[in-house]
Design a protein around this motif. Structure first.
Motif, PDB file in Angstrom:
ATOM      1  N   THR A 230      38.238  43.890  32.122  1.00 15.03           N
ATOM      2  CA  THR A 230      38.720  43.054  33.519  1.00 15.03           C
ATOM      3  C   THR A 230      39.119  42.008  32.725  1.00 15.03           C
ATOM      4  O   THR A 230      39.973  41.251  32.616  1.00 15.03           O
ATOM      5  CB  THR A 230      38.198  43.200  34.718  1.00 15.03           C
ATOM      6  OG1 THR A 230      37.705  44.278  34.699  1.00 15.03           O
ATOM      7  CG2 THR A 230      38.950  42.891  36.018  1.00 15.03           C
ATOM      8  N   VAL A 231      38.161  40.804  32.399  1.00 14.18           N
ATOM      9  CA  VAL A 231      38.960  39.220  32.167  1.00 14.18           C
ATOM     10  C   VAL A 231      39.749  39.429  30.844  1.00 14.18           C
ATOM     11  O   VAL A 231      40.840  38.481  30.861  1.00 14.18           O
ATOM     12  CB  VAL A 231      37.648  38.983  31.506  1.00 14.18           C
ATOM     13  CG1 VAL A 231      37.741  37.060  30.713  1.00 14.18           C
ATOM     14  CG2 VAL A 231      36.832  38.112  32.441  1.00 14.18           C
ATOM     15  N   ARG A 232      39.796  40.538  30.333  1.00 16.02           N
ATOM     16  CA  ARG A 232      41.035  40.602  28.861  1.00 16.02           C
ATOM     17  C   ARG A 232      42.280  41.306  29.545  1.00 16.02           C
ATOM     18  O   ARG A 232      43.332  40.707  28.967  1.00 16.02           O
ATOM     19  CB  ARG A 232      40.155  41.325  28.162  1.00 16.02           C
ATOM     20  CG  ARG A 232      38.973  40.822  26.860  1.00 16.02           C
ATOM     21  CD  ARG A 232      39.094  42.354  26.111  1.00 16.02           C
ATOM     22  NE  ARG A 232      37.895  41.523  24.989  1.00 16.02           N
ATOM     23  CZ  ARG A 232      36.450  42.484  25.210  1.00 16.02           C
ATOM     24  NH1 ARG A 232      36.125  43.419  25.891  1.00 16.02           N
ATOM     25  NH2 ARG A 232      35.484  42.275  24.860  1.00 16.02           N
ATOM     26  N   ARG A 233      41.756  41.490  30.662  1.00 26.02           N
ATOM     27  CA  ARG A 233      43.280  42.573  31.267  1.00 26.02           C
ATOM     28  C   ARG A 233      43.599  41.477  32.100  1.00 26.02           C
ATOM     29  O   ARG A 233      44.958  41.708  33.048  1.00 26.02           O
ATOM     30  CB  ARG A 233      42.709  43.616  31.729  1.00 26.02           C
ATOM     31  CG  ARG A 233      42.206  44.519  31.128  1.00 26.02           C
ATOM     32  CD  ARG A 233      42.706  45.981  31.886  1.00 26.02           C
ATOM     33  NE  ARG A 233      41.902  47.476  31.239  1.00 26.02           N
ATOM     34  CZ  ARG A 233      40.448  46.951  31.278  1.00 26.02           C
ATOM     35  NH1 ARG A 233      39.683  46.820  32.499  1.00 26.02           N
ATOM     36  NH2 ARG A 233      40.246  48.816  30.785  1.00 26.02           N
TER      37      ARG A 233
ATOM     38  N   ARG B 145      32.291  36.077  38.879  1.00 24.60           N
ATOM     39  CA  ARG B 145      31.344  37.317  39.734  1.00 24.60           C
ATOM     40  C   ARG B 145      30.842  37.725  38.292  1.00 24.60           C
ATOM     41  O   ARG B 145      29.731  37.921  38.768  1.00 24.60           O
ATOM     42  CB  ARG B 145      32.321  38.738  40.204  1.00 24.60           C
ATOM     43  CG  ARG B 145      31.265  39.389  40.192  1.00 24.60           C
ATOM     44  CD  ARG B 145      30.021  39.043  41.550  1.00 24.60           C
ATOM     45  NE  ARG B 145      30.858  38.897  42.678  1.00 24.60           N
ATOM     46  CZ  ARG B 145      31.639  39.860  43.233  1.00 24.60           C
ATOM     47  NH1 ARG B 145      31.319  40.656  43.165  1.00 24.60           N
ATOM     48  NH2 ARG B 145      31.132  38.555  45.019  1.00 24.60           N
ATOM     49  N   LEU B 146      30.938  37.737  37.710  1.00 23.66           N
ATOM     50  CA  LEU B 146      30.243  37.977  36.406  1.00 23.66           C
ATOM     51  C   LEU B 146      29.160  37.070  35.879  1.00 23.66           C
ATOM     52  O   LEU B 146      28.342  37.377  35.723  1.00 23.66           O
ATOM     53  CB  LEU B 146      31.108  38.351  34.955  1.00 23.66           C
ATOM     54  CG  LEU B 146      30.076  38.207  33.496  1.00 23.66           C
ATOM     55  CD1 LEU B 146      30.130  39.915  33.577  1.00 23.66           C
ATOM     56  CD2 LEU B 146      31.695  38.596  32.349  1.00 23.66           C
TER      57      LEU B 146
ATOM     58  N   LEU C 170      27.920  47.674  41.884  1.00 25.16           N
ATOM     59  CA  LEU C 170      27.299  49.664  42.143  1.00 25.16           C
ATOM     60  C   LEU C 170      26.403  49.401  40.872  1.00 25.16           C
ATOM     61  O   LEU C 170      25.406  49.912  40.611  1.00 25.16           O
ATOM     62  CB  LEU C 170      28.452  49.869  42.439  1.00 25.16           C
ATOM     63  CG  LEU C 170      28.436  50.221  44.060  1.00 25.16           C
ATOM     64  CD1 LEU C 170      29.167  51.622  43.781  1.00 25.16           C
ATOM     65  CD2 LEU C 170      27.777  50.668  44.679  1.00 25.16           C
ATOM     66  N   ASP C 171      26.846  49.594  39.377  1.00 27.80           N
ATOM     67  CA  ASP C 171      26.352  50.173  38.502  1.00 27.80           C
ATOM     68  C   ASP C 171      25.297  48.512  38.375  1.00 27.80           C
ATOM     69  O   ASP C 171      24.193  49.118  37.522  1.00 27.80           O
ATOM     70  CB  ASP C 171      27.404  48.975  37.450  1.00 27.80           C
ATOM     71  CG  ASP C 171      29.151  50.115  37.306  1.00 27.80           C
ATOM     72  OD1 ASP C 171      28.959  51.152  37.643  1.00 27.80           O
ATOM     73  OD2 ASP C 171      29.591  49.173  36.372  1.00 27.80           O
TER      74      ASP C 171
ATOM     75  N   ALA D 252      38.555  46.468  42.430  1.00 26.20           N
ATOM     76  CA  ALA D 252      38.040  47.627  42.753  1.00 26.20           C
ATOM     77  C   ALA D 252      36.910  47.318  40.911  1.00 26.20           C
ATOM     78  O   ALA D 252      36.029  47.965  41.040  1.00 26.20           O
ATOM     79  CB  ALA D 252      39.377  48.642  42.426  1.00 26.20           C
ATOM     80  N   GLN D 253      36.818  46.834  40.559  1.00 29.70           N
ATOM     81  CA  GLN D 253      36.602  46.758  39.008  1.00 29.70           C
ATOM     82  C   GLN D 253      35.272  46.149  39.597  1.00 29.70           C
ATOM     83  O   GLN D 253      34.168  45.998  39.062  1.00 29.70           O
ATOM     84  CB  GLN D 253      37.026  46.266  37.434  1.00 29.70           C
ATOM     85  CG  GLN D 253      38.018  46.856  37.669  1.00 29.70           C
ATOM     86  CD  GLN D 253      38.066  48.246  36.706  1.00 29.70           C
ATOM     87  OE1 GLN D 253      36.893  48.687  36.432  1.00 29.70           O
ATOM     88  NE2 GLN D 253      38.147  49.160  37.591  1.00 29.70           N
ATOM     89  N   ILE D 254      35.486  44.487  39.982  1.00 32.38           N
ATOM     90  CA  ILE D 254      34.185  43.896  41.012  1.00 32.38           C
ATOM     91  C   ILE D 254      33.351  44.321  41.790  1.00 32.38           C
ATOM     92  O   ILE D 254      32.089  44.148  42.270  1.00 32.38           O
ATOM     93  CB  ILE D 254      35.074  42.772  41.974  1.00 32.38           C
ATOM     94  CG1 ILE D 254      35.084  41.516  40.510  1.00 32.38           C
ATOM     95  CG2 ILE D 254      33.066  42.002  42.617  1.00 32.38           C
ATOM     96  CD1 ILE D 254      35.770  41.030  41.404  1.00 32.38           C
TER      97      ILE D 254
END
Length: 328
Positions: free
Chosen positions: A286-289, A301-302, A269-270, A262-264
């Motif tokens: 999200t990497v931290r979580r 993806r980043l 979109l961002d 969901a964050q990816i």
């Protein structure tokens, strides 16, 4: 091929995409020209590729530098005879790689905390740090051929998975003959103007599948083509977001902060909406979580989004440093 009537007008500025692509190509040409003319102001000498590092300078000299070049760490001590055999081999090879690697030498007697953090049980021990991630390479003395094979793999992983192409080194001062130096000095094949222009025309027409294939055609023959790499990353991003429902995607991301996919999707979109820092910050959080394979998926993806924006953009440099802190 994607249907040619598919339009992304208003979602992303295709003129800006093309301008970013051209700007990156010009930057690559400028760096290459500086190297041919003796390195230029941003170049380093071969002596700068081997550094002594202590605990106080570790974050600056290793973690931060690892966002632009893979850092090989040599844990050694003055009393260690195998270390005295290994260290000169590492130093020679790193110089031969012509800026694709940096060697950090750490005296374990003076830096016990670093030794413990890396879990070093005996020396010599060789690790690497790539984009803030520590990777064990080998322990004990090894032959030059074996070490070179390991470093070849490290360079390949750093470029393909992390987008790290290394430092610019004064070519007149680099010893000849090394495999790494030959690789760094390789001249891209080409020209590919017609194929690249076809890809840009496909982007302008909203045919993102066609643009993806055109860029892949270039890269199949010239894997190091920087313009095609950038174009492919942009085309794949546009292809991904064309099927997203923006409202639903952002709602999912808000309701599921721990959901990597969901964050990816929201980060994609961002980025196409021009919110670069938001996209990077979302994925770093999200990497931290996350952990394990899920975390690796987010990290990759980043790195792909870094490629879209361009390595020369200061927002990418800042995000690489933040990613290093999140990973290490």
């Amino acid at each position: 091929m994607q249907p040619r009537n598919m339009s992304m007008s208003g979602v992303v500025d295709l003129a800006a995409v093309k301008a970013a692509q051209e700007a990156k190509a010009k930057a690559e040409q400028a760096r290459a020209e500086a190297a041919r003319q003796g390195g230029g102001p941003g170049a380093v000498s071969p002596a700068d590729l081997v550094i002594d590092v202590d605990e106080a300078g570790f974050e600056r000299d290793v973690l931060q530098r690892s966002t632009e070049v893979p850092v090989v760490i040599d844990f050694w001590a003055e009393w260690c005879e195998p270390c005295k055999q290994l260290s000169p081999v590492l130093e020679q090879l790193v110089v031969e790689y012509g800026g694709r690697l940096l060697l950090a030498k750490i005296d374990v007697d003076a830096n016990q905390m670093l030794m413990q953090q890396f879990g070093v049980q005996g020396i010599p021990a060789v690790f690497a740090v790539v984009a803030g991630q520590a990777l064990p390479l080998f322990q004990g003395a090894a032959g030059k051929e074996q070490i070179q094979q390991t470093l070849d793999q490290l360079v390949q992983v750093a470029e393909q998975r992390f987008g790290l192409t290394g430092l610019t080194v004064d070519p007149d001062a680099v010893p000849g003959g090394g495999a790494g130096a030959q690789q760094a000095a390789a001249v891209p094949a080409g020209p590919y103007d017609a194929l690249l222009e076809a890809a840009v025309q496909a982007l302008d027409a909203g045919d993102f599948g066609g643009a993806v294939q055109a860029y892949k055609n270039v890269l199949s023959d010239d894997p190091g083509n920087s313009e095609a790499k950038l174009g492919l990353a942009q085309a794949e991003l546009l292809q991904r977001v064309q099927s997203l429902d923006p409202q639903r995607t952002r709602q999912d991301a808000a309701e599921k902060p721990g959901d990597a996919q969901a964050q990816i999707a929201a980060a994609d979109l961002d980025l196409v909406g021009g919110h670069v820092e938001d996209a990077f910050g979302r994925l770093i959080d999200t990497v931290r979580r996350t952990a394990g394979d899920e975390r690796d998926t987010v990290r990759i993806r980043l790195l792909e989004l870094f490629e879209v924006v361009g390595a020369d953009d200061p927002r990418v440099s800042a995000a690489r440093r933040a990613l290093s802190r999140a990973l290490f």
